[in-house]
Design a protein around this motif. Structure first.
Motif, PDB file in Angstrom:
ATOM      1  N   ASN A  63     -31.912   0.535   3.833  1.00 39.35           N
ATOM      2  CA  ASN A  63     -31.364  -0.554   3.033  1.00 39.35           C
ATOM      3  C   ASN A  63     -31.199  -1.725   3.990  1.00 39.35           C
ATOM      4  O   ASN A  63     -30.435  -1.644   4.937  1.00 39.35           O
ATOM      5  N   GLY A  65     -29.898  -4.592   3.596  1.00 36.79           N
ATOM      6  CA  GLY A  65     -28.723  -5.446   3.475  1.00 36.79           C
ATOM      7  C   GLY A  65     -29.042  -6.661   2.612  1.00 36.79           C
ATOM      8  O   GLY A  65     -29.786  -6.541   1.646  1.00 36.79           O
ATOM      9  N   ASP A  66     -28.471  -7.821   2.975  1.00 35.88           N
ATOM     10  CA  ASP A  66     -28.630  -9.005   2.126  1.00 35.88           C
ATOM     11  C   ASP A  66     -30.060  -9.516   2.071  1.00 35.88           C
ATOM     12  O   ASP A  66     -30.470 -10.131   1.093  1.00 35.88           O
ATOM     13  N   ALA A  67     -30.791  -9.386   3.144  1.00 36.63           N
ATOM     14  CA  ALA A  67     -32.186  -9.846   3.149  1.00 36.63           C
ATOM     15  C   ALA A  67     -32.964  -8.868   4.003  1.00 36.63           C
ATOM     16  O   ALA A  67     -32.401  -7.938   4.555  1.00 36.63           O
ATOM     17  N   GLY A 216     -29.221  -1.194  -1.999  1.00 36.03           N
ATOM     18  CA  GLY A 216     -28.804  -2.574  -1.803  1.00 36.03           C
ATOM     19  C   GLY A 216     -28.286  -3.195  -3.090  1.00 36.03           C
ATOM     20  O   GLY A 216     -28.400  -2.614  -4.172  1.00 36.03           O
ATOM     21  N   SER A 217     -27.682  -4.377  -2.955  1.00 37.27           N
ATOM     22  CA  SER A 217     -27.210  -5.148  -4.112  1.00 37.27           C
ATOM     23  C   SER A 217     -26.221  -4.396  -4.983  1.00 37.27           C
ATOM     24  O   SER A 217     -26.235  -4.516  -6.199  1.00 37.27           O
ATOM     25  N   GLN A 220     -20.899  -5.885  -1.432  1.00 36.03           N
ATOM     26  CA  GLN A 220     -21.014  -7.058  -0.572  1.00 36.03           C
ATOM     27  C   GLN A 220     -21.214  -6.562   0.850  1.00 36.03           C
ATOM     28  O   GLN A 220     -20.496  -5.698   1.328  1.00 36.03           O
ATOM     29  N   PRO A 239     -15.797  -4.229  -1.450  1.00 39.35           N
ATOM     30  CA  PRO A 239     -15.953  -4.907  -2.734  1.00 39.35           C
ATOM     31  C   PRO A 239     -17.397  -4.846  -3.244  1.00 39.35           C
ATOM     32  O   PRO A 239     -18.342  -4.801  -2.460  1.00 39.35           O
ATOM     33  N   ASP A 241     -20.779  -6.324  -5.015  1.00 31.52           N
ATOM     34  CA  ASP A 241     -21.534  -7.564  -5.040  1.00 31.52           C
ATOM     35  C   ASP A 241     -21.316  -8.228  -6.409  1.00 31.52           C
ATOM     36  O   ASP A 241     -21.181  -7.537  -7.414  1.00 31.52           O
ATOM     37  N   ASP A 242     -21.261  -9.559  -6.419  1.00 32.82           N
ATOM     38  CA  ASP A 242     -21.062 -10.249  -7.697  1.00 32.82           C
ATOM     39  C   ASP A 242     -22.199  -9.979  -8.675  1.00 32.82           C
ATOM     40  O   ASP A 242     -22.042 -10.055  -9.877  1.00 32.82           O
ATOM     41  N   PHE A 243     -23.369  -9.723  -8.108  1.00 29.52           N
ATOM     42  CA  PHE A 243     -24.523  -9.444  -8.977  1.00 29.52           C
ATOM     43  C   PHE A 243     -24.988  -8.013  -8.778  1.00 29.52           C
ATOM     44  O   PHE A 243     -26.167  -7.756  -8.572  1.00 29.52           O
ATOM     45  N   LYS A 244     -24.045  -7.079  -8.805  1.00 25.54           N
ATOM     46  CA  LYS A 244     -24.474  -5.714  -8.518  1.00 25.54           C
ATOM     47  C   LYS A 244     -25.497  -5.258  -9.560  1.00 25.54           C
ATOM     48  O   LYS A 244     -25.345  -5.524 -10.749  1.00 25.54           O
ATOM     49  N   VAL A 245     -26.563  -4.644  -9.053  1.00 26.68           N
ATOM     50  CA  VAL A 245     -27.682  -4.347  -9.937  1.00 26.68           C
ATOM     51  C   VAL A 245     -27.453  -3.117 -10.797  1.00 26.68           C
ATOM     52  O   VAL A 245     -28.021  -2.996 -11.878  1.00 26.68           O
TER      53      VAL A 245
END
Lengths: 698, 199
Positions: A63, A65-67, A216-217, A220, A239, A241-245
């Motif tokens: 994974n 991470g963010d990118a 991922g996703s 946070q 926490p 992610d605001d856009f958790k998939v």
């Protein structure tokens, strides 16, 4: 096309042999290396993709991470060879301003296990790998390289290549462990998850634990995970992610500890795959968990009355009901309360003992008493003497026939209290549905919560009885007292003797025939004692005779117990406790090592956590598992059946149970490569349930 | 105890700072940014139209994947023709990769035959953070009512390989098509992939 490509590379690199060349691409030097000098047919071996990044550049973990992007390897293997997935060493968190990535700086070895077929016809084999990755500093560049190695095939045991021995060892040390002594549970709420990490070792000083999710996703990545210490361990909050998939139903990833999971400076990474709040029941939310555990414990306690191990006690209770139906209301309610108190106090003692022993570092679970031969001996004597009492060999002051006599109020209460105690004592080998999860939850809670849950369990168990004593009108369906009661009373002795036979069998599994002989000897001495009491110890004898016979009785019982316990202690633990009561299913002995091994091989596994003293387990084995349809299905699906026999103390099995948030048997678990999580079967099985579960695997 | 409270407060504040304002199913946060020709645009100006936000960094290999293959331009052309507003946003801060002078931006955009409505410059990173933009590309779809209906990757095959585009399901096109035919968006979030946004 594939073959052509391999052929082309074979021609190109034919001179290379095992020391394949490293390939230099932008910011990365890559190489495919073998751990062994030669391979042996049928023996798996390890290859590593070595990536050496330029300073400040990094590649990514599974994974990213963010990118970023995980490194990939595409294998082209000779026929019959198979490759595992990449075994990733744990990554580091690489911060880029407000974002965080998971990856590796410096040098990394990505391990893959290759399994060759049992027969190889050539003198050497060639393995081709196409690796691709993304390498980033702040900027990113995709990279790829093709690697080919040629490894000789020999019939002797493979020898490691010295140059890489240390690198393989170091990398393995950084692979996540699959289990540890630490107890980890996790609860999900709206904003994220919290992970409870219970230390088995109070001296462990953990400065930091970080969670790296496999997917991922969902969480946070860049926030500092809130890590705090509590009295018996640590709490980690992460926490979403605001856009958790996806809305995950389990926590999947690795925990990286500064301390090490097997003691100081041991392996730092631990794989965690745990359903959220599994210790309660799927779908429960954090705040309601304790309440739900209490309710489950209560229901579980009620159902416990119906379990096979409580059946002999039910018979005692029926006698009580019959007796009471002739008495007045107050007395009956009093009996109900005394029974409840008896159950309560026994459960508190049990919970206290469990907590005390656990605090002392013992790995114990529900039913643990029956892992102790001494307990089995004491329980057998108790039940056997009870049976003799029912048969009329001796009468004690609280005789069931003394209805209406003046002393019976007081002693009747004591009798009710004792039957509460008895009910609890014999109920311990049973785990009713609901109870397993409630107890599993109770055990990882602070002591006060554990006590409250045990209390709820006790109240649940006493509840139906208490209800009947409060509404004695409901008892009117029972026949009126009379001479038939004496016959019934005598008959009720037989279920008790049956229970004793079962206990003898359990002890036999723990200690062999010597232990059985000792126990029978103990029973003989104790029964001789009460016979003497019945003959000379009752009130119609002379005082001196009475006192002497009572002394003899007590001496005989104590001597019997002493003899039994002291002789079985020596034969305990050296005895093989595999219960061979199921012919048909080819059981292998359970060990965590074996499970890991089989999982690595991609085999499906059926694990039966059982114990001789667990009647539910025995019934399940006979009625649901050991059936020709099930055996055929196990063979058809190529499933390895493992039996985890918990009849005697076994820390490894206790730990394995804890991994599933349990501390009791039965537990049935199915692992299969095509299942993302192990499948857990219900506590009460039918052939249909087992077949249906097996149908879900490849 | 006091220290604990302080730490909690600090954590809370830092959480709040990191958390983006944008949420799927809620009103998309407004922003006002200058484009590469010096004109100002506000999201609010485009009420009544579908809006696509695309995070960009011309030097990122994943952005290159979609521009060099012509995939991004094809999407821009197809949907702007259907009256969709396509805003390409660059949140690279000055000195970081992807932050260019207007002249360079316009040159690169015309070299690529880009068909976006405007290329917006978010060189403070404020808009990117409000939307929780993590990668380039990172895509968002906003409805005519101003509701954010999709946030995530451009498609479902995270790679830098152009050959994968044909095999992938394009989430932006899917969300727009579903919305335009009155359906519910099936995939509302996905994992964005690419290079990190150079805040």
């Amino acid at each position: 096309m594939k073959i052509l490509k391999i052929a082309a590379f074979t021609a190109l690199f034919a001179i290379l042999n095992i020391n394949a060349q490293s390939v230099r691409t932008d910011y990365v030097e890559s190489e495919l290396i073998s751990e062994v000098q030669s391979i042996q047919p049928g023996t798996p071996f390890w290859l590593a993709l070595r990536l050496k990044m330029d300073e400040h550049w990094h590649t990514y973990w599974l994974n990213a991470g963010d990118a970023g992007l995980q490194t990939k390897i595409e294998w082209k293997l000779p026929e019959g060879f198979t490759a595992s997935k990449i075994h990733w060493p744990y990554p580091e968190k690489i911060y880029l301003e407000d974002l965080a990535n998971f990856g590796y700086e410096g040098e990394v070895f990505l391990l893959t296990k290759i399994t060759p077929p049992n027969e190889i016809n050539s003198k050497e084999v060639q393995i081709f790998a196409e690796a691709s990755w993304l390498v980033c500093k702040i900027e990113c560049l995709p990279g790829e390289a093709e690697h080919l190695i040629t490894i000789p095939v020999k019939s002797d045991t493979p020898q490691p290549i010295q140059k890489w021995q240390q690198a393989f060892a170091d990398t393995r040390f950084n692979l996540p462990l699959l289990n540890s002594d630490w107890k980890i549970t996790s609860v999900k709420n709206e904003s994220g998850v919290s992970i409870n990490i219970l230390s088995p070792d109070q001296s462990a000083i953990v400065e930091k634990i970080e969670f790296f999710p496999y997917e991922g996703s969902i969480f946070q990545n860049a926030v500092d995970q809130k890590f705090s210490k509590k009295s018996d361990g640590y709490i980690l909050t992460i926490p979403f992610d605001d856009f958790k998939v996806t809305d995950p139903d389990s926590l999947k990833g690795i925990l990286v500890s500064s301390y090490g999971w097997r003691g100081e400076n041991s392996e730092k990474a631990l794989e965690v795959i745990i359903p959220f709040g599994e210790q309660i029941s799927p779908g429960l939310k954090n705040n309601s968990t304790i309440w739900m555990a209490l309710i489950f414990a209560f229901i579980g306690g009620m159902i416990l009355n119906l379990m096979p191990c409580v059946l002999p006690v039910l018979s005692i209770k029926i006698m009580g009901f019959v007796q009471q139906s002739g008495e007045d209301k107050k007395k009956i309610i009093n009996h109900g309360l005394m029974f409840t108190v008896g159950v309560l106090i026994s459960f508190w003692i049990l919970a206290g003992a469990l907590l005390g022993l656990r605090a002392g570092g013992e790995e114990l679970g529900w039913g643990f008493q029956l892992q102790s031969p001494a307990f089995i001996i004491i329980l057998s004597v108790f039940l056997f003497l009870f049976a003799l009492n029912l048969f009329g060999v001796f009468e004690i002051g609280t005789s069931l026939m003394s209805i209406g006599s003046k002393s019976s109020n007081k002693s009747g209460s004591f009798g009710a209290f004792m039957s509460g105690v008895t009910a609890t004592v014999v109920a311990t080998p049973c785990t009713a549905p609901f109870m397993g999860t409630a107890l599993g939850f109770a055990i990882v809670q602070p002591p006060i919560v554990t006590m409250i849950i045990f209390t709820s369990l006790a109240l649940g168990m006493a509840f139906p009885y208490l209800l009947l004593t409060i509404f004695p009108a409901w008892l009117k369906f029972l026949p009126k007292p009379g001479a038939w009661m004496e016959t019934l009373k005598q008959f009720m002795g037989f279920p008790l003797v049956a229970t004793v036979i079962w206990l003898v069998w359990v002890l036999g599994l723990q200690t062999g025939s010597d232990g059985v002989a000792s126990l029978l000897m103990t029973l003989l001495l104790a029964s001789l004692g009460v016979w003497i009491y019945g003959k000379w110890g009752t009130f119609n004898n002379k005082n001196s005779v009475k006192i002497l016979s009572r002394i003899v009785t007590v001496v005989l019982i104590i001597a019997g117990l002493f003899f039994g316990i002291s002789t079985t202690a020596s034969s305990f633990n050296n005895y093989n406790t595999i219960t061979n009561n199921t012919s048909g299913v080819q059981w292998e002995k359970f060990s965590q090592v074996r499970v890991d091994e089989l999982r690595a091989e991609g085999r499906s596994i059926f694990i039966d956590f059982t114990a001789a003293w667990c009647l539910t387990c025995q019934v399940n084995e006979r009625a649901a598992i050991n059936k020709s349809e099930v055996i055929a299905k196990l063979n058809e699906k190529n499933v390895v059946a493992l039996k985890a026999d918990w009849t005697s103390r076994d820390d490894e099995i206790t730990k394995a149970l804890a991994k599933f948030g349990r501390n009791s048997v039965p537990l049935y678990v199915i692992y299969s490569e095509n299942l993302s999580e192990p499948l857990i079967l219900p506590e009460i099985l039918t052939t249909g349930i087992v077949l249906e579960a097996l149908e879900k695997i490849n | 105890m006091k220290r604990f409270k302080l730490i909690s407060l600090f954590l809370f504040i830092s959480l709040a700072l990191f958390a983006s304002e944008a949420k799927v199913g809620e009103a998309a946060p407004n922003f006002t940014l200058k484009d590469s020709n010096g004109n100002e645009h506000s999201l609010a100006d485009f009420k009544g139209k579908y809006v696509v936000l695309e995070w960009i960094n011309y030097d990122c290999p994943f952005v290159k994947k979609h521009y060099e293959s012509g995939n991004m331009q094809m999407l821009q052309e197809k949907y702007t023709a259907k009256d969709v507003v396509w805003l390409t946003i660059c949140s690279s801060v000055p000195g970081k990769q992807g932050n260019f002078e207007n002249e360079e931006i316009n040159k690169r955009s015309s070299d690529h035959k880009a068909k976006f409505t405007a290329y917006l410059i978010d060189d403070t990173g404020a808009t990117g953070k409000a939307y929780g933009a993590k990668t380039t590309p990172h895509m968002y779809v906003i409805t005519p009512k101003g509701v954010l209906e999709y946030a995530g990757g451009i498609d479902d095959i995270p790679s830098a390989d152009q050959d994968d585009i044909a095999k992938a399901t394009n989430y932006v096109a899917k969300a727009l098509d579903e919305l335009m035919s009155g359906k519910e968006v099936e995939v509302k979030t996905s994992k964005p992939y690419g290079c990190s946004v150079k805040y």
